[in-house]
Design a protein around this motif. Structure first.
Motif, PDB file in Angstrom:
ATOM      1  N   VAL A   1      21.924  32.613   4.523  1.00 50.50           N
ATOM      2  CA  VAL A   1      21.003  33.576   3.903  1.00 50.50           C
ATOM      3  C   VAL A   1      21.341  34.979   4.394  1.00 50.50           C
ATOM      4  CG1 VAL A   1      18.998  32.059   3.509  1.00 50.50           C
ATOM      5  CG2 VAL A   1      19.296  33.129   5.743  1.00 50.50           C
ATOM      6  N   GLU A   2      20.741  35.989   3.747  1.00 52.14           N
ATOM      7  CA  GLU A   2      21.025  37.368   4.149  1.00 52.14           C
ATOM      8  C   GLU A   2      20.213  37.699   5.401  1.00 52.14           C
ATOM      9  OE1 GLU A   2      20.686  40.128   0.901  1.00 52.14           O
ATOM     10  OE2 GLU A   2      20.782  41.793   2.335  1.00 52.14           O
ATOM     11  N   THR A   3      20.785  37.415   6.538  1.00 52.50           N
ATOM     12  CA  THR A   3      20.115  37.682   7.814  1.00 52.50           C
ATOM     13  C   THR A   3      21.169  38.062   8.838  1.00 52.50           C
ATOM     14  OG1 THR A   3      18.469  36.833   9.364  1.00 52.50           O
ATOM     15  CG2 THR A   3      20.173  35.283   8.697  1.00 52.50           C
TER      16      THR A   3
ATOM     17  N   PRO B   1       3.268  28.175  26.666  1.00 50.28           N
ATOM     18  CA  PRO B   1       2.742  28.509  25.340  1.00 50.28           C
ATOM     19  C   PRO B   1       3.441  27.768  24.212  1.00 50.28           C
ATOM     20  CG  PRO B   1       4.339  30.165  26.025  1.00 50.28           C
ATOM     21  CD  PRO B   1       4.304  29.115  27.121  1.00 50.28           C
ATOM     22  N   HIS B   2       2.778  27.718  23.060  1.00 49.18           N
ATOM     23  CA  HIS B   2       3.467  27.332  21.827  1.00 49.18           C
ATOM     24  C   HIS B   2       4.576  28.353  21.600  1.00 49.18           C
ATOM     25  CE1 HIS B   2       4.511  26.432  17.821  1.00 49.18           C
ATOM     26  NE2 HIS B   2       3.896  27.480  17.286  1.00 49.18           N
ATOM     27  N   GLN B   3       5.713  27.870  21.124  1.00 49.57           N
ATOM     28  CA  GLN B   3       6.904  28.719  21.051  1.00 49.57           C
ATOM     29  C   GLN B   3       7.166  29.144  19.606  1.00 49.57           C
ATOM     30  OE1 GLN B   3       8.858  29.114  24.099  1.00 49.57           O
ATOM     31  NE2 GLN B   3       7.247  27.994  25.179  1.00 49.57           N
TER      32      GLN B   3
ATOM     33  N   GLY C   1      13.713  27.254  18.769  1.00 51.11           N
ATOM     34  CA  GLY C   1      12.956  27.815  17.645  1.00 51.11           C
ATOM     35  C   GLY C   1      11.521  27.316  17.719  1.00 51.11           C
ATOM     36  N   ASN C   2      10.828  27.420  16.596  1.00 54.52           N
ATOM     37  CA  ASN C   2       9.431  26.965  16.541  1.00 54.52           C
ATOM     38  C   ASN C   2       9.418  25.503  16.086  1.00 54.52           C
ATOM     39  OD1 ASN C   2       6.777  26.406  15.877  1.00 54.52           O
ATOM     40  ND2 ASN C   2       6.422  28.322  14.796  1.00 54.52           N
ATOM     41  N   THR C   3       9.110  24.601  17.007  1.00 47.04           N
ATOM     42  CA  THR C   3       9.063  23.167  16.670  1.00 47.04           C
ATOM     43  C   THR C   3       7.623  22.699  16.463  1.00 47.04           C
ATOM     44  OG1 THR C   3       9.094  22.568  19.003  1.00 47.04           O
ATOM     45  CG2 THR C   3      11.229  22.604  17.880  1.00 47.04           C
TER      46      THR C   3
HETATM   47  O1  UT7 Z   1       3.756  28.845  14.790  1.00 44.36           O
HETATM   48  C1  UT7 Z   1       2.777  29.137  13.857  1.00 44.36           C
HETATM   49  C2  UT7 Z   1       2.458  30.562  13.804  1.00 44.36           C
HETATM   50  N1  UT7 Z   1       3.574  31.331  13.341  1.00 44.36           N
HETATM   51  C3  UT7 Z   1       3.802  32.455  13.927  1.00 44.36           C
HETATM   52  O2  UT7 Z   1       3.150  32.748  14.889  1.00 44.36           O
HETATM   53  C4  UT7 Z   1       4.829  33.392  13.332  1.00 44.36           C
HETATM   54  C5  UT7 Z   1       4.243  34.774  13.303  1.00 44.36           C
HETATM   55  N2  UT7 Z   1       5.075  35.777  12.705  1.00 44.36           N
HETATM   56  C6  UT7 Z   1       6.255  36.198  13.251  1.00 44.36           C
HETATM   57  O3  UT7 Z   1       6.744  35.650  14.197  1.00 44.36           O
HETATM   58  C7  UT7 Z   1       6.899  37.441  12.659  1.00 44.36           C
HETATM   59  O4  UT7 Z   1       5.985  38.068  11.777  1.00 44.36           O
HETATM   60  C8  UT7 Z   1       8.218  37.164  11.891  1.00 44.36           C
HETATM   61  C9  UT7 Z   1       9.318  36.832  12.902  1.00 44.36           C
HETATM   62  C10 UT7 Z   1       8.039  36.034  10.920  1.00 44.36           C
HETATM   63  C11 UT7 Z   1       8.658  38.420  11.133  1.00 44.36           C
HETATM   64  O5  UT7 Z   1       8.764  39.525  12.008  1.00 44.36           O
HETATM   65  P1  UT7 Z   1       8.077  40.917  11.627  1.00 44.36           P
HETATM   66  O6  UT7 Z   1       8.438  41.877  12.685  1.00 44.36           O
HETATM   67  O7  UT7 Z   1       6.617  40.632  11.417  1.00 44.36           O
HETATM   68  O8  UT7 Z   1       8.813  41.313  10.303  1.00 44.36           O
HETATM   69  P2  UT7 Z   1       8.230  41.528   8.832  1.00 44.36           P
HETATM   70  O9  UT7 Z   1       7.729  40.254   8.259  1.00 44.36           O
HETATM   71  O10 UT7 Z   1       7.291  42.692   8.877  1.00 44.36           O
HETATM   72  O11 UT7 Z   1       9.541  41.947   8.058  1.00 44.36           O
HETATM   73  C12 UT7 Z   1      10.274  43.109   8.410  1.00 44.36           C
HETATM   74  C13 UT7 Z   1      11.514  43.191   7.526  1.00 44.36           C
HETATM   75  C14 UT7 Z   1      11.222  43.020   6.049  1.00 44.36           C
HETATM   76  O12 UT7 Z   1      12.016  43.938   5.344  1.00 44.36           O
HETATM   77  P3  UT7 Z   1      11.388  45.305   4.771  1.00 44.36           P
HETATM   78  O13 UT7 Z   1      10.302  44.876   3.833  1.00 44.36           O
HETATM   79  O14 UT7 Z   1      10.846  46.039   5.977  1.00 44.36           O
HETATM   80  O15 UT7 Z   1      12.547  45.956   4.135  1.00 44.36           O
HETATM   81  C15 UT7 Z   1      11.727  41.618   5.746  1.00 44.36           C
HETATM   82  O16 UT7 Z   1      12.153  41.467   4.418  1.00 44.36           O
HETATM   83  O17 UT7 Z   1      12.466  42.176   7.880  1.00 44.36           O
HETATM   84  C16 UT7 Z   1      12.894  41.506   6.694  1.00 44.36           C
HETATM   85  N3  UT7 Z   1      13.222  40.111   7.045  1.00 44.36           N
HETATM   86  C17 UT7 Z   1      14.447  39.750   7.488  1.00 44.36           C
HETATM   87  N4  UT7 Z   1      15.573  40.443   7.700  1.00 44.36           N
HETATM   88  C18 UT7 Z   1      16.642  39.781   8.164  1.00 44.36           C
HETATM   89  C19 UT7 Z   1      12.421  39.019   7.036  1.00 44.36           C
HETATM   90  N5  UT7 Z   1      13.100  37.940   7.463  1.00 44.36           N
HETATM   91  C20 UT7 Z   1      14.350  38.366   7.745  1.00 44.36           C
HETATM   92  C21 UT7 Z   1      15.508  37.726   8.233  1.00 44.36           C
HETATM   93  N6  UT7 Z   1      16.611  38.465   8.432  1.00 44.36           N
HETATM   94  N7  UT7 Z   1      15.529  36.407   8.528  1.00 44.36           N
END
Ligand code: UT7
Length: 322
Positions: free
Chosen positions: A27-29, A248-250, A278-280
């Motif tokens: 994916v684009e990451t 903690p939960h990871q 990662g998150n398991t």
């Molecule tokens: O276990 C159950 C509970 N789950 C959690 O606790 C997870 C909670 N959330 C998180 O851990 C974080 O919100 C994430 C890691 C999922 C995302 O981090 P974030 O700092 O909140 O980023 P965001 O969602 O605000 O996205 C920022 C940017 C976006 O681009 P734009 O709109 O700013 O241009 C996304 O499209 O990062 C982009 N993005 C990515 N870029 C590269 C989202 N996923 C990716 C990716 N690679 N995989």
């Protein structure tokens, strides 16, 4: 009334490792984005045909060996999972059969990432009331099966694995307190929006995958876990300095660091596995606990705070004297 004490832990991770570099090809990451935003470097993924029960059994056998317990001594089995083998029987029943035992209660608990804390709390109540003396609790997940591998916002976050522990009746503590919460009004922020009864056609065609509004979940998780820490300390009449280890939960290293800050704990006192696992989901706390016990960080007598936040929303914590 007896206390419930952890007498053995075990873990199992599938052989296949998926690195951030592997995901860059899917994916684009980028490795940098994943590392900086989540702390994850790699995660394990179950092989084709490898099931949640396979992972659970390996972790369970490891925990039984650590506790010096024969399967026939178990009188309660609880499996925390969001990715059970089948609709039914429960993965706990399948695990019971694998272990060659008969008759004891066996059931699954579904509280997503908080599942293990829920399972621990339930098992502790069984033991405290005398309804069980030797419980096997497992958190096991094959989350890779419910991910959309073309959605970069979720597929980079999760991994597969299982952790287990044996909880036995004891005259000395033990689990000191458990705290469970849920609020179903947030179901839309983190969900697999199809299942057996709702949109079964999407479920049958394999379109039922994890969807998350990451940013909103992140903010809720940090705030809620901060309040959780205060609740646990208050309920036990403890100060921050009484906690030896945070387990903690990871989900995300940034969430973990925020909770550690709230506790005034340096990161050397926090068990972190999110970088390698990662998150398991329900498996993450028992996997982290097992790692820290086996490498000697967590020693007998230590006071452990386990906490989790996840889909539902559900959240919870357990304070444990090891
Ligand atoms: O276990 C159950 C509970 N789950 C959690 O606790 C997870 C909670 N959330 C998180 O851990 C974080 O919100 C994430 C890691 C999922 C995302 O981090 P974030 O700092 O909140 O980023 P965001 O969602 O605000 O996205 C920022 C940017 C976006 O681009 P734009 O709109 O700013 O241009 C996304 O499209 O990062 C982009 N993005 C990515 N870029 C590269 C989202 N996923 C990716 C990716 N690679 N995989």
């Amino acid at each position: 009334m007896s206390y419930a004490r952890i007498t053995g832990t075990g873990a199992y991770l599938p052989e296949k490792v998926l690195t951030n570099a592997d995901l860059e090809r899917m994916v684009e990451t980028s490795d940098v984005w994943i590392r900086e935003r989540t702390g994850i470097l790699e995660r394990h993924v179950a092989a084709d045909g490898e099931t949640t029960c396979d992972l659970a059994e390996a972790a369970a056998r490891c925990a039984l060996e650590a506790a010096g317990i024969e399967p026939r001594e178990i009188d309660l089995i609880i499996v925390a999972t969001t990715t059970p083998n089948r609709v039914f029987p429960s993965t706990a029943c399948l695990l019971q059969a694998r272990l060659g035992i008969h008759g004891c209660p066996a059931f699954d608990v579904q509280a997503v990432c908080t599942g293990f804390v829920y399972a621990l709390a339930v098992a502790e109540k069984f033991i405290r009331t005398g309804a069980a003396r030797c419980a096997l609790i497992v958190g096991a997940e094959t989350l890779s099966r419910i991910l959309d591998w073309s959605d970069r916002s979720t597929c980079v976050l999760f991994g597969d694995g299982a952790g287990a522990l044996v909880l036995e009746a004891s005259e000395t503590p033990g689990v000191l307190s458990t705290h469970l919460h849920a609020d179903g009004h947030y179901e839309h922020l983190l969900t697999v929006p199809a299942g057996i009864s709702e949109h079964p056609e999407r479920f049958r065609s394999g379109e039922a995958t994890v969807q998350m509004k990451g940013n909103e979940v992140f903010r809720m998780a940090v705030n809620t876990l901060g309040r959780m820490v205060t609740e646990v300390l208050h309920a036990n009449g403890l100060h921050k300095s009484d906690i030896d280890w945070l387990i903690p939960h990871q989900a995300n290293i940034r969430i973990i660091k925020a909770t550690a800050r709230k506790l005034g704990l340096p990161m050397e006192r926090v068990v972190v596995t999110v970088d390698r696992h990662g998150n398991t989901s329900a498996a993450s706390i028992p996997l982290a606990l097992d790692a820290a016990i086996r490498d000697g960080r967590v020693q007998p007598g230590a006071t452990l705070l386990m906490e989790a936040f996840g889909g539902g929303f559900t959240w919870g914590a357990a304070l444990v004297r090891f």
